[in-house]
Scaffold this motif. Structure first.
Motif, PDB file in Angstrom:
ATOM      1  N   TYR B  93      45.320  30.326  -1.534  1.00 42.29           N
ATOM      2  CA  TYR B  93      44.326  29.287  -1.213  1.00 42.29           C
ATOM      3  C   TYR B  93      43.082  29.318  -2.102  1.00 42.29           C
ATOM      4  O   TYR B  93      42.069  28.689  -1.784  1.00 42.29           O
ATOM      5  CB  TYR B  93      43.896  29.352   0.273  1.00 42.29           C
ATOM      6  CG  TYR B  93      44.981  29.771   1.213  1.00 42.29           C
ATOM      7  CD1 TYR B  93      46.257  29.230   1.090  1.00 42.29           C
ATOM      8  CD2 TYR B  93      44.767  30.706   2.221  1.00 42.29           C
ATOM      9  CE1 TYR B  93      47.294  29.619   1.945  1.00 42.29           C
ATOM     10  CE2 TYR B  93      45.780  31.097   3.076  1.00 42.29           C
ATOM     11  CZ  TYR B  93      47.037  30.556   2.933  1.00 42.29           C
ATOM     12  OH  TYR B  93      48.044  30.946   3.770  1.00 42.29           O
ATOM     13  N   THR B 131      47.413  24.339  -8.962  1.00 42.09           N
ATOM     14  CA  THR B 131      48.825  24.093  -8.677  1.00 42.09           C
ATOM     15  C   THR B 131      49.424  25.206  -7.831  1.00 42.09           C
ATOM     16  O   THR B 131      49.191  26.385  -8.069  1.00 42.09           O
ATOM     17  CB  THR B 131      49.643  23.991  -9.985  1.00 42.09           C
ATOM     18  OG1 THR B 131      49.601  25.237 -10.668  1.00 42.09           O
ATOM     19  CG2 THR B 131      49.085  22.912 -10.889  1.00 42.09           C
ATOM     20  N   ASN B 133      52.801  25.907  -4.594  1.00 40.78           N
ATOM     21  CA  ASN B 133      53.955  25.323  -3.911  1.00 40.78           C
ATOM     22  C   ASN B 133      53.754  25.299  -2.403  1.00 40.78           C
ATOM     23  O   ASN B 133      54.698  25.151  -1.644  1.00 40.78           O
ATOM     24  CB  ASN B 133      55.246  26.057  -4.288  1.00 40.78           C
ATOM     25  CG  ASN B 133      55.123  27.534  -4.017  1.00 40.78           C
ATOM     26  OD1 ASN B 133      54.279  27.963  -3.228  1.00 40.78           O
ATOM     27  ND2 ASN B 133      55.956  28.317  -4.663  1.00 40.78           N
ATOM     28  N   ASP B 134      52.517  25.440  -1.983  1.00 38.01           N
ATOM     29  CA  ASP B 134      52.222  25.455  -0.549  1.00 38.01           C
ATOM     30  C   ASP B 134      50.793  24.918  -0.372  1.00 38.01           C
ATOM     31  O   ASP B 134      50.161  24.484  -1.326  1.00 38.01           O
ATOM     32  CB  ASP B 134      52.344  26.885  -0.033  1.00 38.01           C
ATOM     33  CG  ASP B 134      52.535  26.956   1.473  1.00 38.01           C
ATOM     34  OD1 ASP B 134      52.263  25.968   2.169  1.00 38.01           O
ATOM     35  OD2 ASP B 134      52.956  28.021   1.943  1.00 38.01           O
ATOM     36  N   SER B 135      50.273  24.967   0.832  1.00 42.23           N
ATOM     37  CA  SER B 135      48.923  24.470   1.105  1.00 42.23           C
ATOM     38  C   SER B 135      47.889  25.335   0.379  1.00 42.23           C
ATOM     39  O   SER B 135      48.194  26.422  -0.079  1.00 42.23           O
ATOM     40  CB  SER B 135      48.662  24.499   2.609  1.00 42.23           C
ATOM     41  OG  SER B 135      47.477  23.807   2.915  1.00 42.23           O
ATOM     42  N   ALA B 137      45.524  24.029  -2.120  1.00 37.43           N
ATOM     43  CA  ALA B 137      44.964  23.523  -3.374  1.00 37.43           C
ATOM     44  C   ALA B 137      43.545  22.990  -3.184  1.00 37.43           C
ATOM     45  O   ALA B 137      42.642  23.296  -3.964  1.00 37.43           O
ATOM     46  CB  ALA B 137      45.875  22.441  -3.958  1.00 37.43           C
ATOM     47  N   TYR B 162      46.259  18.269  -8.279  1.00 33.31           N
ATOM     48  CA  TYR B 162      46.866  19.444  -7.647  1.00 33.31           C
ATOM     49  C   TYR B 162      48.303  19.185  -7.208  1.00 33.31           C
ATOM     50  O   TYR B 162      48.725  18.035  -7.081  1.00 33.31           O
ATOM     51  CB  TYR B 162      46.046  19.895  -6.430  1.00 33.31           C
ATOM     52  CG  TYR B 162      45.816  18.821  -5.405  1.00 33.31           C
ATOM     53  CD1 TYR B 162      44.639  18.084  -5.416  1.00 33.31           C
ATOM     54  CD2 TYR B 162      46.769  18.525  -4.443  1.00 33.31           C
ATOM     55  CE1 TYR B 162      44.415  17.082  -4.491  1.00 33.31           C
ATOM     56  CE2 TYR B 162      46.547  17.544  -3.503  1.00 33.31           C
ATOM     57  CZ  TYR B 162      45.366  16.815  -3.530  1.00 33.31           C
ATOM     58  OH  TYR B 162      45.158  15.821  -2.613  1.00 33.31           O
ATOM     59  N   THR B 163      49.034  20.258  -7.017  1.00 30.16           N
ATOM     60  CA  THR B 163      50.341  20.177  -6.359  1.00 30.16           C
ATOM     61  C   THR B 163      50.307  21.122  -5.177  1.00 30.16           C
ATOM     62  O   THR B 163      49.607  22.131  -5.192  1.00 30.16           O
ATOM     63  CB  THR B 163      51.483  20.625  -7.282  1.00 30.16           C
ATOM     64  OG1 THR B 163      51.233  21.974  -7.695  1.00 30.16           O
ATOM     65  CG2 THR B 163      51.579  19.736  -8.507  1.00 30.16           C
ATOM     66  N   ASN B 164      51.087  20.789  -4.165  1.00 29.81           N
ATOM     67  CA  ASN B 164      51.227  21.717  -3.038  1.00 29.81           C
ATOM     68  C   ASN B 164      52.662  21.737  -2.522  1.00 29.81           C
ATOM     69  O   ASN B 164      52.904  21.852  -1.328  1.00 29.81           O
ATOM     70  CB  ASN B 164      50.230  21.397  -1.918  1.00 29.81           C
ATOM     71  CG  ASN B 164      50.280  19.938  -1.514  1.00 29.81           C
ATOM     72  OD1 ASN B 164      51.286  19.264  -1.718  1.00 29.81           O
ATOM     73  ND2 ASN B 164      49.217  19.442  -0.941  1.00 29.81           N
ATOM     74  N   GLU B 165      53.594  21.634  -3.451  1.00 25.06           N
ATOM     75  CA  GLU B 165      54.993  21.689  -3.035  1.00 25.06           C
ATOM     76  C   GLU B 165      55.837  22.274  -4.161  1.00 25.06           C
ATOM     77  O   GLU B 165      55.403  22.308  -5.314  1.00 25.06           O
ATOM     78  CB  GLU B 165      55.484  20.298  -2.665  1.00 25.06           C
ATOM     79  CG  GLU B 165      55.249  19.274  -3.749  1.00 25.06           C
ATOM     80  CD  GLU B 165      55.408  17.834  -3.278  1.00 25.06           C
ATOM     81  OE1 GLU B 165      55.474  17.595  -2.070  1.00 25.06           O
ATOM     82  OE2 GLU B 165      55.481  16.948  -4.144  1.00 25.06           O
TER      83      GLU B 165
ATOM     84  N   SER D 135      47.020  17.620   0.706  1.00 28.52           N
ATOM     85  CA  SER D 135      46.441  18.958   0.714  1.00 28.52           C
ATOM     86  C   SER D 135      45.317  19.037   1.759  1.00 28.52           C
ATOM     87  O   SER D 135      44.832  18.034   2.243  1.00 28.52           O
ATOM     88  CB  SER D 135      45.889  19.288  -0.667  1.00 28.52           C
ATOM     89  OG  SER D 135      45.561  20.649  -0.754  1.00 28.52           O
ATOM     90  N   ASN D 164      51.760  19.342   4.902  1.00 28.04           N
ATOM     91  CA  ASN D 164      50.908  18.735   3.879  1.00 28.04           C
ATOM     92  C   ASN D 164      51.701  17.744   3.041  1.00 28.04           C
ATOM     93  O   ASN D 164      51.480  17.606   1.853  1.00 28.04           O
ATOM     94  CB  ASN D 164      50.222  19.795   3.005  1.00 28.04           C
ATOM     95  CG  ASN D 164      51.195  20.796   2.443  1.00 28.04           C
ATOM     96  OD1 ASN D 164      52.391  20.530   2.350  1.00 28.04           O
ATOM     97  ND2 ASN D 164      50.710  21.944   2.070  1.00 28.04           N
TER      98      ASN D 164
END
Lengths: 242, 242, 242, 242
Positions: B93, B131, B133-135, B137, B162-165, D135, D164
């Motif tokens: 985070y 960037t 792959n999860d929450s 960002a 951002y990316t969150n996946e 996000s 998200n």
């Protein structure tokens, strides 16, 4: 010359407390550097919580919000402004719930990106004041900055003032100077974006101006406002009667 | 015409991963709108942690830092720039520890306010790419924004991507478009502050440019970089040997 | 009776500063309530940054990390503990970069969930101390709490102590009392989870104990440590020589 | 055997959306492991904003709050509970404004520390669900955790579930499993603090239980609730008429 318009939002129940003091300083400095200002006391307005219409239909959320209340005044003031200053007490490391409801409702301006192609807050300039007697001010300000920037707002240098200790913030020269600079930096950025050269972004000498020309005025203003306040904690029906 | 200089900081161990991709897009867009760019791969530099000298003596922390290492290159690049773009993986985070060490060390530029009266980052324009792959960002970006603004940095509208996946971020058109816009908005703000008119702050059509002119180039660049990478997780002595 | 083991992690360059003082208080309180304690000065250890192997292969990150350095000592100490206390300076509203590197590397314990089905930090009890001379402590603590809870850590009531102002924190009775209570609440939670009844979670009277039995000891300890410190800001080769 | 009581707070306008789904899952799991549950739909209650009385007089804020509204029901439910679960939509990286108002008003329970020596939330166990299509979920959860812990609340391991991304969260097996585990971990912690041994804190197999026994029930419940919902975004007077 095109005017500069700056809107203040006071998210404290008190119009004589620390957030009020910071906001008055910021707006006075904004005026000194050429802005017209107006401000709103959110606690004295009827602003209902967001219904999250975007989760049903991305195009359902737009100006004006389907909820008819005083938020319309805030929408119009912000749309007609070049910048704004939010002054909030720090309640549990965050802006007050009243401020958070206003933020949630501002989605109706930001979401215009899905209606006419741009956020209606795009390119506005924002400043932030957060006052409390304990830790949490920067946590609240980081929330405000990241949210507002996500709506298209410009954050000028040193766009923040805060307190994190007990006592009258007017005795705290850093807070006074920072609050004045929040007003100044918002106006300077608006002007810079119109091509005016900015020599420096933070002016420590504004404190002298406060001592000479603002201090007495502000102390009297606070006294007057406090005298006529409805003292909600003594009359809990205050809010109900709005 | 005065040049526009933008510096990229890559805070990921990989120079072919998601942060790298976002940074390359942002820098390409910055160039398209007139900037000269250069970038640094922080993981391949020798940058030691901050010693917190300010807690001993407010004037002890100044440029150049007493620690002699590659941070000098970052200081000089930023001081000579008009703006910068930080691209970091989201580790828990937040920005990576390597990025956090750089932030801590930047105190030497900010703290010049106590030496010669102004932060050496004052008025620079910042953009942010995070960037994961999860929450997390936006939590990381809120940290970066509030920190950099406290050092005097201007945050232009929509200054984040951002990316969150999971998955290749180049398949995520929102990320690609946002990353391009981070580069564009940083340059537009630098120009706006020099008096150039900005019609709009976010340009959704940059994605078409990516598809037509950047995609193949970037995919090839990533392949090349990955092929020559020292693959640190296969050779844990990689860092030690620096 | 099964022992209670609590590990302290000091993330400040100084082993005589505010974080050190808070940690010593917390560990003393932990001992008073039955714990065995040990602590590590992270700045004096060789701990490299995380290489983010999980982004290559979810199973590539596991105990022991492929990087061979002093992090192994931290892994083993935490795995063998029932709880831990992190004491960090607040650098830019966040834990120090050195602490962040340790957090990133702790992924190797958390990620065991993908190897043997559970995080190796699962059910450990955590406490947090963050010291600074400005705002940002609660922002740093919120980061630490949410990260550690995501690794499986229990956060007991009132599991935090902080400063956000200049001055010796030992003159700040709230900080002293809170730091003692961080140690106490960690141990109480460990015991509660073993079936011991806890009458109250915060004990304001621990301050009296400090005044009577700890103050002199701690002031002397700080003096001794400061006298023998290598004063890195006077010898910038200090870190390099590690 | 002493009962276990868990209270759910739904901070979404919808009682058929993602937060609702997560909360129903968490409460079902809490029941499965022995809890009695009840829940409140905050948007359908009359809960006014906090007036910040503590800033006037530290002892002015206490149970019951001077504002007479539905908050009394929340105070009483929490005081009589052993734990609670908050389920909120992520509005701008934070809990909804309605949730924030409830948090601000909870000061009346926490501040009892200045009246009778302990927070009335002391030792309660908290769980957190945050749902959004972008996000910000962990930013919102970090706020909730740090705030609640500051009021004396225990945070058990893995005390969080979130989304998200767009789409039905019931198609997201990680969210379903995490939500069930939020309910489970809250109850397990309450029991652990009563001396019951907890073998593991996260149970991935709860998802099988969902598929076999909960899925159909929940899908039908959501349909029923949606059918009878007053659809506020179609009738903006909905809130006004409360």
């Amino acid at each position: 010359m095109k005017s500069v318009k700056v809107v203040g939002l006071l998210a404290s129940p008190r119009r004589y407390g620390s957030s009020f003091k910071g906001l008055m300083l910021a707006l006075k400095a904004a005026e000194r550097f050429g802005a017209e200002t107006e401000w709103y006391h959110l606690y004295q307005m009827d602003i209902k919580p967001c219904l999250g219409c975007v989760s049903e239909d991305i195009k359902a959320c737009k100006y004006p919000c389907i909820i008819k209340d005083d938020m319309k005044k805030i929408y119009d003031a912000l749309v007609n402004s070049d910048g704004f200053i939010i002054a909030t007490p720090v309640y549990w490391y965050s802006p007050s719930g009243v401020m958070k409801n206003v933020i949630d409702r501002l989605t109706a301006l930001e979401n215009m990106i899905h209606i006419d192609g741009h956020s209606w807050l795009d390119g506005k300039v924002g400043g932030f004041i957060a006052t409390g007697n304990d830790s949490g001010a920067m946590f609240a300000i980081a929330q405000l900055m990241s949210i507002m920037n996500s709506m298209g707002v410009v954050i000028p240098p040193w766009s923040m003032a805060y307190t994190n200790e007990l006592g009258d913030p007017l005795e705290n020269s850093a807070f006074v100077t920072d609050s004045l600079n929040v007003g100044r930096t918002v106006v300077m950025m608006i002007k810079a974006m119109r091509g005016e050269k900015v020599d420096r972004w933070y002016d420590p000498e504004l404190y002298d101006w406060y001592e000479k020309e603002l201090k007495e005025w502000l102390i009297n203003l606070v006294k007057e406002e406090e005298a006529k306040a409805e003292k909600p904690w003594k009359d809990p029906n205050w809010l109900n009667s709005k």
